[in-house]
Design an enzyme around this catalytic site. Structure first.
Site, mmCIF file in Angstrom:
data_model
loop_
_atom_site.group_PDB
_atom_site.id
_atom_site.type_symbol
_atom_site.label_atom_id
_atom_site.label_comp_id
_atom_site.label_asym_id
_atom_site.label_seq_id
_atom_site.Cartn_x
_atom_site.Cartn_y
_atom_site.Cartn_z
ATOM 1 C CG HIS A 182 -1.986 -1.088 1.108
ATOM 2 N ND1 HIS A 182 -2.296 -1.931 2.145
ATOM 3 C CD2 HIS A 182 -2.779 -1.447 0.060
ATOM 4 C CE1 HIS A 182 -3.252 -2.770 1.742
ATOM 5 N NE2 HIS A 182 -3.551 -2.502 0.489
ATOM 6 C CB ALA A 183 0.783 4.123 -2.332
ATOM 7 N NE ARG A 184 -4.065 4.750 3.180
ATOM 8 C CZ ARG A 184 -5.373 5.037 3.260
ATOM 9 N NH1 ARG A 184 -5.813 6.227 2.879
ATOM 10 N NH2 ARG A 184 -6.223 4.140 3.710
ATOM 11 C CD GLU A 185 -0.554 0.404 4.395
ATOM 12 O OE1 GLU A 185 0.161 -0.617 4.327
ATOM 13 O OE2 GLU A 185 -1.798 0.370 4.263
ATOM 14 N NE ARG A 240 -6.391 -0.015 0.915
ATOM 15 C CZ ARG A 240 -6.091 -0.826 1.932
ATOM 16 N NH1 ARG A 240 -5.301 -0.414 2.903
ATOM 17 N NH2 ARG A 240 -6.571 -2.047 1.975
ATOM 18 C CG ASN A 257 -3.077 -7.191 1.370
ATOM 19 O OD1 ASN A 257 -2.500 -8.200 0.945
ATOM 20 N ND2 ASN A 257 -3.254 -6.968 2.662
ATOM 21 N NE ARG A 258 -9.440 -5.940 1.372
ATOM 22 C CZ ARG A 258 -8.466 -5.540 2.185
ATOM 23 N NH1 ARG A 258 -7.207 -5.871 1.955
ATOM 24 N NH2 ARG A 258 -8.760 -4.811 3.257
ATOM 25 C CG HIS A 310 0.249 -4.052 4.981
ATOM 26 N ND1 HIS A 310 -0.502 -3.606 3.934
ATOM 27 C CD2 HIS A 310 0.664 -5.305 4.636
ATOM 28 C CE1 HIS A 310 -0.554 -4.529 2.991
ATOM 29 N NE2 HIS A 310 0.141 -5.582 3.386
ATOM 30 C CB SER A 311 1.868 1.280 8.770
ATOM 31 O OG SER A 311 1.522 2.299 7.845
ATOM 32 C CE1 TYR A 312 -4.067 4.051 12.460
ATOM 33 C CE2 TYR A 312 -3.650 4.693 10.194
ATOM 34 C CZ TYR A 312 -4.465 4.692 11.305
ATOM 35 O OH TYR A 312 -5.682 5.330 11.264
ATOM 36 C CE1 TYR A 362 -9.097 -5.024 6.869
ATOM 37 C CE2 TYR A 362 -9.449 -3.339 8.519
ATOM 38 C CZ TYR A 362 -8.775 -3.797 7.396
ATOM 39 O OH TYR A 362 -7.800 -3.038 6.829
ATOM 40 C CD GLU A 384 -2.325 -2.954 9.294
ATOM 41 O OE1 GLU A 384 -1.585 -2.205 8.623
ATOM 42 O OE2 GLU A 384 -3.538 -2.804 9.371
HETATM 43 O O1 DDK Z 1 -4.936 -4.942 3.639
HETATM 44 C C1 DDK Z 1 -5.401 -4.536 4.689
HETATM 45 O O2 DDK Z 1 -6.499 -3.997 4.751
HETATM 46 C C2 DDK Z 1 -4.598 -4.657 5.962
HETATM 47 C C3 DDK Z 1 -3.296 -3.998 5.869
HETATM 48 SE SE1 DDK Z 1 -3.445 -2.112 5.442
HETATM 49 C C4 DDK Z 1 -4.306 -6.097 6.308
HETATM 50 C C5 DDK Z 1 -5.513 -6.944 6.432
HETATM 51 C C6 DDK Z 1 -5.189 -8.313 7.023
HETATM 52 C C7 DDK Z 1 -4.452 -9.206 6.113
HETATM 53 C C8 DDK Z 1 -5.253 -9.485 4.903
HETATM 54 N N1 DDK Z 1 -4.886 -10.709 4.323
HETATM 55 ZN ZN ZN Z 2 -1.548 -1.913 3.984
HETATM 56 ZN ZN ZN Z 3 -2.992 -1.061 7.452
#
Ligand code: DDK
Ligand code: ZN
Ligand code: ZN
Length: 423
Positions: A182-185, A240, A257-258, A310-312, A362, A384
């Site tokens: 993710h870009a902003r992290e 992001r 990440n989706r 990642h963050s945060y 989540y 994170e």
């Molecule tokens: O991608 C995300 O929303 C966060 C990091 Se910004 C991680 C979510 C948990 C791991 C997803 N496989």
């Molecule tokens: Zn992230």
């Molecule tokens: Zn995050």
């Protein structure tokens, strides 16, 4: 005549500069709120708010992920503040103001040193600084580090991968670490750079790092989403996603990440291209995700651990996020996470929460960690990093060193565990 042309050129030049400056998103007077929805009505209200005005979700990363009893950090443009205050007061949602002025927080984060900035481990480097750093560090110690390009990004930039490890005749078991999905992290790529520096420094003096690099290889991808990272430096600090285009919409980018092929787009992801958690057109539609997946697939027999940064929120997560079902290796993953978290906390007392993604942060399908795990990479973790929302993505450069130092302890804990349990 000549001076007329020169003047025109000058005018054109300043015009372009002004245009370039005007094109950078500004956040003057914007605020970051922490909301604490305690009723279903609060959740509905937050989602409705997101539909009617432009709200940038910091945590969770999209309105689609808002549920009851979690903290919701939102970045609100100045022009909506009066309205948001009124709504919050009327609804009775508990809230705090975390950042009074987002633009000043951005300025504070980026103004250390007026002179042309060179690469440093304690600042947020630009992509061009990182790219030259990759070349120089790779040539600094050829017996311990090498680089390769695993593909190009959507906008044609090279995805550089570093390989740390003492060369040996045969294939070694390996760990794969990526940063900057993710870009902003920004703290995330800073950590990958720190990791490489530490590994090279510690090899030969620290027995843990020496053993690791003698027995295993560590692949480090310093920046996964290069196009997004560049865009977050040049144009929109809060970007992001990737920067890919899709026909039929002016919204750009997919959430990398989706975009992995793990319960793809079934939960905690959106099929709306304008969402921050857009899952993309198909699994691996993003060339960056495909390049990483292709590399891990072709090295599947050697890669024993996958770590993504990642963050945060200060979390250490492991599969699954696409389902509430427990991973087959749940108890082992949990005990390694526990050990890694306490190693991290031992340095400065920074508290981490750990557990499976779905129940700890989540539900979110299409993540790289779940995908790697289902491919057969047993030790699959998502970090994170700092903080818990005080600065959020705008973590000051003064926190890069302590954040990286403590995170090193957690990552070293995981890699040492993997090393001990190889055969
Ligand atoms: O991608 C995300 O929303 C966060 C990091 Se910004 C991680 C979510 C948990 C791991 C997803 N496989
Ligand atoms: Zn992230
Ligand atoms: Zn995050």
């Amino acid at each position: 005549m000549a001076s007329f042309t020169a003047n025109m050129k000058l005018l054109l030049f300043f015009g372009l500069v002004a245009f370039a400056l005007a094109d950078v998103a500004r956040f003057d007077g914007n605020k970051v709120f922490r909301l604490k929805p305690s009723l279903d009505a609060h959740v509905t209200l937050i989602k409705d708010l997101a539909k009617s005005i432009q709200v940038d979700f910091w945590s969770p990363d999209s309105e689609d992920l808002v549920t009851i009893d979690i903290n919701v950090d939102i970045h609100v443009p100045a022009r909506y503040l009066d309205m948001v205050y009124t709504i919050l007061e009327q609804s009775g949602i508990e809230y705090e103001i975390f950042i009074e002025d987002v633009q000043s927080a951005i300025n504070r984060q980026a103004n250390s040193g007026a002179s042309p900035r060179a690469h440093s481990y304690t600042k947020y480097n630009t992509w061009s600084e990182i790219e030259s750093w990759i070349s120089s560090i790779a040539s600094s110690n050829p017996s311990l580090i090498s680089k390769q390009v695993i593909g190009q990004t959507y906008e044609g930039r090279s995805m550089h991968l570093l390989k740390l490890g003492k060369s040996s005749g045969s294939a070694k078991p390996a760990v794969f670490i990526d940063c900057g999905i993710h870009a902003r992290e920004w703290i995330s790529p800073a950590f990958c750079q720190w990791y490489v520096k530490e590994a090279l420094e510690k090899y030969g003096s620290d027995s843990e790092m020496t053993n690791l690099l003698n027995t295993m290889d560590v692949y480090v991808l310093p920046v996964f989403n290069v196009d997004g990272y560049v865009y977050s430096h040049t144009t929109d600090r809060m970007w992001r996603k990737t920067r890919s285009r899709l026909s039929g919409t002016s919204c750009r980018g997919t959430d990398p990440n989706r975009n992995f092929d793990a319960g793809w787009c079934t939960i905690g992801a959106s099929s709306n291209p304008c969402s921050e958690t857009f899952c993309g057109k198909t699994p691996e539609s993003e060339i960056e995700a495909k390049n990483v997946a292709d590399f891990i697939r072709s090295n599947k027999s050697t890669i024993k651990a996958y770590i993504t940064v990642h963050s945060y929120s200060q979390l250490l997560l492991f599969p699954y996020s696409y389902s509430y079902g427990l991973a087959a290796d749940h108890s082992e993953l949990m005990s390694v996470a526990k050990g890694a978290s306490s190693a991290l906390t031992s340095l400065y007392g920074t508290r981490y929460t750990y557990g499976p993604g779905a129940s700890t942060i989540y539900p979110a399908a299409g993540g790289s960690d779940d995908w790697a795990y289902d491919l057969g990479v047993k030790y699959s973790y998502t970090f994170e990093l700092r903080d818990t929302g005080y600065y959020g993505f705008l973590l000051p450069e003064s926190q890069i060193k302590p954040t990286c130092e403590e995170t090193m302890l957690a990552v070293n804990y995981i890699t040492s565990y993997v090393l001990k349990n190889l055969y």
